[in-house]
Design a protein around this motif. Structure first.
Motif, mmCIF file in Angstrom:
data_model
loop_
_atom_site.group_PDB
_atom_site.id
_atom_site.type_symbol
_atom_site.label_atom_id
_atom_site.label_comp_id
_atom_site.label_asym_id
_atom_site.label_seq_id
_atom_site.Cartn_x
_atom_site.Cartn_y
_atom_site.Cartn_z
ATOM 1 N N LYS A 53 0.850 -1.186 0.000
ATOM 2 C CA LYS A 53 0.000 0.000 0.000
ATOM 3 C C LYS A 53 0.893 1.246 0.000
ATOM 4 N N PRO A 54 0.460 2.324 -0.656
ATOM 5 C CA PRO A 54 -0.734 2.410 -1.516
ATOM 6 C C PRO A 54 -0.469 1.768 -2.872
ATOM 7 N N PHE A 55 -1.514 1.265 -3.491
ATOM 8 C CA PHE A 55 -1.357 0.608 -4.775
ATOM 9 C C PHE A 55 -2.449 1.064 -5.731
ATOM 10 N N SER A 56 -2.189 0.866 -6.995
ATOM 11 C CA SER A 56 -3.161 1.188 -8.027
ATOM 12 C C SER A 56 -4.242 0.116 -8.067
ATOM 13 N N MET A 57 -5.484 0.529 -8.154
ATOM 14 C CA MET A 57 -6.584 -0.426 -8.258
ATOM 15 C C MET A 57 -6.469 -1.239 -9.549
ATOM 16 N N ARG A 58 -5.920 -0.622 -10.581
ATOM 17 C CA ARG A 58 -5.749 -1.346 -11.845
ATOM 18 C C ARG A 58 -4.701 -2.447 -11.681
#
Length: 231
Positions: free
Chosen positions: A101-106
């Motif tokens: 985290k944080p990460f891209s939802m894609r």
């Protein structure tokens, strides 16, 4: 509809993940409790587990180990912890991948799709494979159960460990670089590093070798990678 089981105690992140994945077409079950997660797993039978390793009631690493004892479901750890040893500990406990985290939802969606796709591809291939595929005198794979047997005894494996063994057994003597093993296990749209492959190899050696420190079956080819010896 594929099912995702989210174990995340942060309400904001948990709600965001649930909403996003529901909109992506997944059936989503979520809990904030590690202990409750074990009970839910008994009846929910998810296609993938998203696990935060920082939980209020239990150690996420220990919970990962317990989940792995009960199921071969792919486990994707999501965590604020970015240290290499946190990743290594999660892999040792049975996780298949690790996302910081944080990460891209894609990126998350791509990882989930890749892991589920690999699982269902194997199920579709069962009809084309014999139930038991002998590899060596004491080791064989059961594709129907996705199980590894050593000396006639079933040995639990993670999703990635089984994929590596399947590749090795199909191509005895062939030398695989770490990059080739990464691509075979994850696909090109899911990240994992060389260290993760080394951890999986170490775990497999403990499970199939008589002496994991002096392996006879999974050999290291220094400067290149690994190969499986059909003794």
């Amino acid at each position: 509809m594929h099912k995702v089981f989210i174990i995340e105690d942060d309400t904001i992140i948990g709600d965001m993940l649930s909403m996003y994945l529901s909109e992506e077409g997944y059936a989503v079950q979520r809990t904030e409790s590690g202990r409750e997660a074990l009970a839910i797993l008994e009846h929910y039978n998810p296609d993938i587990v998203l696990l935060d390793i920082v939980l209020p009631d239990v150690s996420g690493i220990q919970l990962c180990g317990e989940l792995r004892k009960r199921s071969t479901v792919p486990i994707l750890v999501i965590s604020m912890k970015t240290d290499v040893m946190d990743r290594v500990n999660a892999l040792h406990a049975g996780a298949d991948d690790y996302l910081c985290k944080p990460f891209s939802m894609r990126e998350l969606s791509a990882k989930i799709a890749a892991m589920i796709r690999r699982t269902y591809y194997n199920r579709q291939m069962r009809a084309l494979e014999p139930e038991n595929v002998p590899a060596v005198s004491r080791i064989f794979l059961n594709f129907d159960k996705r199980s590894l047997y050593v000396n006639g005894q079933q040995v639990d494996t993670t999703f990635s460990e089984f994929e590596i063994m399947k590749l090795f057994i199909a191509n005895p003597g062939k030398v695989y670089s770490r990059e080739e093993l990464i691509n075979a296990v994850r696909g090109f749209d899911s990240f994992v590093n060389d260290r993760a492959i080394d951890v999986h190899i170490g775990n497999l050696r403990k499970k199939i070798e008589e002496d994991s420190k002096q392996p006879k079956y999974i050999k290291t080819v220094w400067g290149v990678g690994y190969k499986f010896m059909n003794i």
